[in-house]
Scaffold this motif. Structure first.
Motif, PDB file in Angstrom:
ATOM      1  N   MET A 105      44.286 -14.999  63.504  1.00  0.00           N
ATOM      2  CA  MET A 105      44.899 -14.051  64.010  1.00  0.00           C
ATOM      3  C   MET A 105      44.390 -12.597  63.825  1.00  0.00           C
ATOM      4  N   LYS A 106      44.759 -12.000  65.047  1.00  0.00           N
ATOM      5  CA  LYS A 106      44.810 -10.250  65.511  1.00  0.00           C
ATOM      6  C   LYS A 106      46.199  -9.886  64.454  1.00  0.00           C
ATOM      7  N   VAL A 107      46.024  -9.206  63.623  1.00  0.00           N
ATOM      8  CA  VAL A 107      47.504  -8.456  63.146  1.00  0.00           C
ATOM      9  C   VAL A 107      47.843  -7.475  63.266  1.00  0.00           C
ATOM     10  N   ILE A 108      48.228  -6.760  63.881  1.00  0.00           N
ATOM     11  CA  ILE A 108      48.786  -5.367  63.924  1.00  0.00           C
ATOM     12  C   ILE A 108      50.055  -4.524  62.894  1.00  0.00           C
ATOM     13  N   VAL A 109      49.913  -4.011  62.585  1.00  0.00           N
ATOM     14  CA  VAL A 109      51.209  -3.569  62.175  1.00  0.00           C
ATOM     15  C   VAL A 109      51.738  -2.011  62.735  1.00  0.00           C
ATOM     16  N   VAL A 110      52.892  -2.228  63.140  1.00  0.00           N
ATOM     17  CA  VAL A 110      53.701  -1.059  64.181  1.00  0.00           C
ATOM     18  C   VAL A 110      54.547  -1.036  62.901  1.00  0.00           C
ATOM     19  N   THR A 111      54.463   0.638  62.588  1.00  0.00           N
ATOM     20  CA  THR A 111      55.521   1.070  62.076  1.00  0.00           C
ATOM     21  C   THR A 111      55.378   2.866  61.524  1.00  0.00           C
ATOM     22  N   GLY A 112      56.409   3.342  61.118  1.00  0.00           N
ATOM     23  CA  GLY A 112      56.837   4.555  61.101  1.00  0.00           C
ATOM     24  C   GLY A 112      55.866   4.838  59.675  1.00  0.00           C
ATOM     25  N   ASP A 113      56.377   7.236  60.257  1.00  0.00           N
ATOM     26  CA  ASP A 113      55.945   6.649  59.429  1.00  0.00           C
ATOM     27  C   ASP A 113      56.618   7.114  57.688  1.00  0.00           C
ATOM     28  N   GLY A 114      58.239   6.763  57.841  1.00  0.00           N
ATOM     29  CA  GLY A 114      59.353   7.033  56.781  1.00  0.00           C
ATOM     30  C   GLY A 114      58.742   5.236  56.383  1.00  0.00           C
ATOM     31  N   ASP A 115      59.027   4.512  56.929  1.00  0.00           N
ATOM     32  CA  ASP A 115      58.642   2.923  57.039  1.00  0.00           C
ATOM     33  C   ASP A 115      57.517   2.628  56.294  1.00  0.00           C
ATOM     34  N   ALA A 116      56.092   3.693  56.604  1.00  0.00           N
ATOM     35  CA  ALA A 116      55.037   3.171  55.748  1.00  0.00           C
ATOM     36  C   ALA A 116      54.942   3.987  54.523  1.00  0.00           C
ATOM     37  N   LEU A 117      55.263   5.498  54.601  1.00  0.00           N
ATOM     38  CA  LEU A 117      54.680   6.236  53.535  1.00  0.00           C
ATOM     39  C   LEU A 117      55.974   6.743  52.151  1.00  0.00           C
ATOM     40  N   ALA A 118      57.237   6.240  52.972  1.00  0.00           N
ATOM     41  CA  ALA A 118      57.834   6.557  52.027  1.00  0.00           C
ATOM     42  C   ALA A 118      58.760   5.002  51.059  1.00  0.00           C
ATOM     43  N   ILE A 119      59.154   3.777  51.869  1.00  0.00           N
ATOM     44  CA  ILE A 119      60.089   2.536  51.511  1.00  0.00           C
ATOM     45  C   ILE A 119      59.110   2.041  51.711  1.00  0.00           C
ATOM     46  N   GLY A 120      57.983   1.897  52.211  1.00  0.00           N
ATOM     47  CA  GLY A 120      56.757   0.997  51.663  1.00  0.00           C
ATOM     48  C   GLY A 120      55.476   1.493  51.243  1.00  0.00           C
ATOM     49  N   GLY A 121      56.142   2.792  50.433  1.00  0.00           N
ATOM     50  CA  GLY A 121      54.596   3.592  50.819  1.00  0.00           C
ATOM     51  C   GLY A 121      54.039   2.467  49.311  1.00  0.00           C
ATOM     52  N   ASN A 122      54.194   1.705  48.632  1.00  0.00           N
ATOM     53  CA  ASN A 122      53.410   0.618  47.657  1.00  0.00           C
ATOM     54  C   ASN A 122      52.529   0.083  48.292  1.00  0.00           C
ATOM     55  N   HIS A 123      53.498  -0.862  48.981  1.00  0.00           N
ATOM     56  CA  HIS A 123      52.678  -1.265  49.977  1.00  0.00           C
ATOM     57  C   HIS A 123      51.836  -1.081  50.644  1.00  0.00           C
ATOM     58  N   PHE A 124      51.705   0.314  51.594  1.00  0.00           N
ATOM     59  CA  PHE A 124      50.686   0.918  52.157  1.00  0.00           C
ATOM     60  C   PHE A 124      49.277   0.933  50.998  1.00  0.00           C
ATOM     61  N   ILE A 125      49.512   1.895  50.055  1.00  0.00           N
ATOM     62  CA  ILE A 125      48.388   1.550  49.247  1.00  0.00           C
ATOM     63  C   ILE A 125      47.673   0.613  48.600  1.00  0.00           C
ATOM     64  N   HIS A 126      48.804  -0.218  48.317  1.00  0.00           N
ATOM     65  CA  HIS A 126      47.797  -0.962  47.990  1.00  0.00           C
ATOM     66  C   HIS A 126      46.929  -2.189  49.650  1.00  0.00           C
ATOM     67  N   THR A 127      47.847  -2.224  50.662  1.00  0.00           N
ATOM     68  CA  THR A 127      46.835  -3.240  51.753  1.00  0.00           C
ATOM     69  C   THR A 127      45.335  -2.327  51.307  1.00  0.00           C
ATOM     70  N   CYS A 128      45.565  -0.365  51.664  1.00  0.00           N
ATOM     71  CA  CYS A 128      45.077  -0.045  51.776  1.00  0.00           C
ATOM     72  C   CYS A 128      43.233  -0.546  50.628  1.00  0.00           C
ATOM     73  N   ARG A 129      43.782  -0.737  49.306  1.00  0.00           N
ATOM     74  CA  ARG A 129      43.151  -0.761  48.219  1.00  0.00           C
ATOM     75  C   ARG A 129      42.335  -2.205  48.154  1.00  0.00           C
ATOM     76  N   ARG A 130      43.416  -3.252  49.045  1.00  0.00           N
ATOM     77  CA  ARG A 130      42.499  -4.982  49.568  1.00  0.00           C
ATOM     78  C   ARG A 130      41.864  -4.965  49.536  1.00  0.00           C
TER      79      ARG A 130
END
Lengths: 68, 287
Positions: free
Chosen positions: B101-126
């Motif tokens: 599956m081609k997974v595309i995540v659409v997210t806002g700046d607050g969603d990705a960098l503030a509330i989901g900041g931790n998920h963001f950095i760990h997704t990038c790390r993996r």
């Protein structure tokens, strides 16, 4: 027969239900074809249209399309 | 008679792109405010998906909460509207269960960098194969225009009436530092360039992050005395950014304080799902 009569005009289709009147298309139009009528965009001067499709490209509401 | 000249010119014109193929028409018009850049970005995204030649049933669009996260409701793919900031976690699960599956995540700046900041950095790390589109409008539009992690210093918001004193995040630098293998930036103003950037991000194997600067005329625009949506696009997106390819040639004073557009970082690194699969296969053979 004059040149103007021969020239085929483009067809600008505006979806009035989708248009929110943000006037992005009006501002980006290089030949000033469109105008705001109430809360919806309308064609003012169709003959000036160069079919550049900049209005279609930047319309956020899927409300305008230019057909040849 | 000059008719033939006109006919020749006409043939160069292409028919307008048919967005209806990728939309759910009964869900439109969308809820975004007049002049909101999200619609322009959505169009660029749809054109990029079309150009990538992807099958609609093989694409999954995942989002969190926020204005930009309304996108999955309007597009005709496999879609998922999830928890605030957790879009990347859900997307990781989908990709892990269905690597095709081609997974595309659409997210806002607050969603990705503030509330989901931790998920963001760990997704990038993996470095799991996700395409992350961060719609950066420097505001929390859906809840009334509070300042977000990307609001520039001095900008007004509902929660910073005398101007924000917090230095903003640079989503691209953050993604790069966390280990994303494709990092790019685009704007809603440069919509054709954005389309190409998203296409390149979709085709990249690994975590690809595209920071997309767009405008919120309703909150950020009104509070910071922008005249219109177009004015915002011209000041923030056109004059406030410079293409990374041109940046070297321009004098330093013209690049100072501007955000760089284009592909900022691209490296090859083993992808998470592939590594996992090869590890499992290797261990299965051993027994």
């Amino acid at each position: 027969m004059s040149e103007a009569a021969v020239k085929k005009l483009p067809r600008i289709v505006i979806n009035e239900k989708f248009c929110k009147g943000c006037s992005i298309c009006i501002d980006f139009c290089p030949t000033d074809v469109l105008e705001l009528k109430g809360n919806c965009v309308a064609v003012k001067n169709l003959e000036a249209c160069t079919r550049c499709q900049l209005c279609d490209l930047r319309c956020p509401d899927f409300a305008i399309q230019v057909f040849d | 008679m000059s008719a033939p000249a006109v006919t020749e010119k006409k043939e160069k014109i292409s028919v307008p792109f048919d967005y209806n193929k990728y939309l759910r028409p009964n869900k439109l018009p969308h809820i975004w405010c007049p002049g909101c850049g999200h619609g322009i970005v959505l169009k660029a995204m749809l054109r990029a998906i079309h150009n990538a030649g992807l099958d609609q049933d093989k694409v999954c669009v995942v989002s969190g909460i926020g204005c930009s996260s309304r996108t999955p409701g309007y597009v005709d793919f496999n879609t998922l509207h999830t928890l605030h900031g957790r879009a990347l976690s859900f997307a990781t699960g989908i990709k892990f269960a269905k690597p095709d599956m081609k997974v595309i995540v659409v997210t806002g700046d607050g969603d990705a960098l503030a509330i989901g900041g931790n998920h963001f950095i760990h997704t990038c790390r993996r470095n799991i194969d996700l395409t992350v589109l961060v719609f950066t409008n420097a505001t929390y539009g859906m809840t009334g225009g509070q300042y977000s992690p990307t609001t520039p210093i001095g900008s007004q918001a509902t929660t910073s009436r005398y101007g924000s004193i917090e230095p903003p995040f640079d989503a691209c630098e953050m993604a790069k530092a966390a280990g994303a293998t494709f990092v790019a930036r685009g704007t809603a103003y440069h919509t054709l360039e954005l389309e190409k950037t998203i296409l390149e991000a979709i085709n990249h194997k690994g975590t690809s992050v595209v920071d997309i600067i767009d405008a919120c005329p309703t909150y950020f625009g009104r509070m910071n005395k922008y005249k219109s949506a177009t004015h915002m696009m011209e000041v923030i997106e056109k004059d406030g950014t410079v293409n990374v390819k041109q940046a070297d040639k321009l004098p330093p004073e013209k690049v100072q304080g501007k955000a760089l557009r284009g592909v900022l970082h691209k490296v090859e690194r083993p992808e998470y799902c592939e590594q996992y699969e090869s590890l499992i296969m290797e261990k299965a053979k051993g027994k």
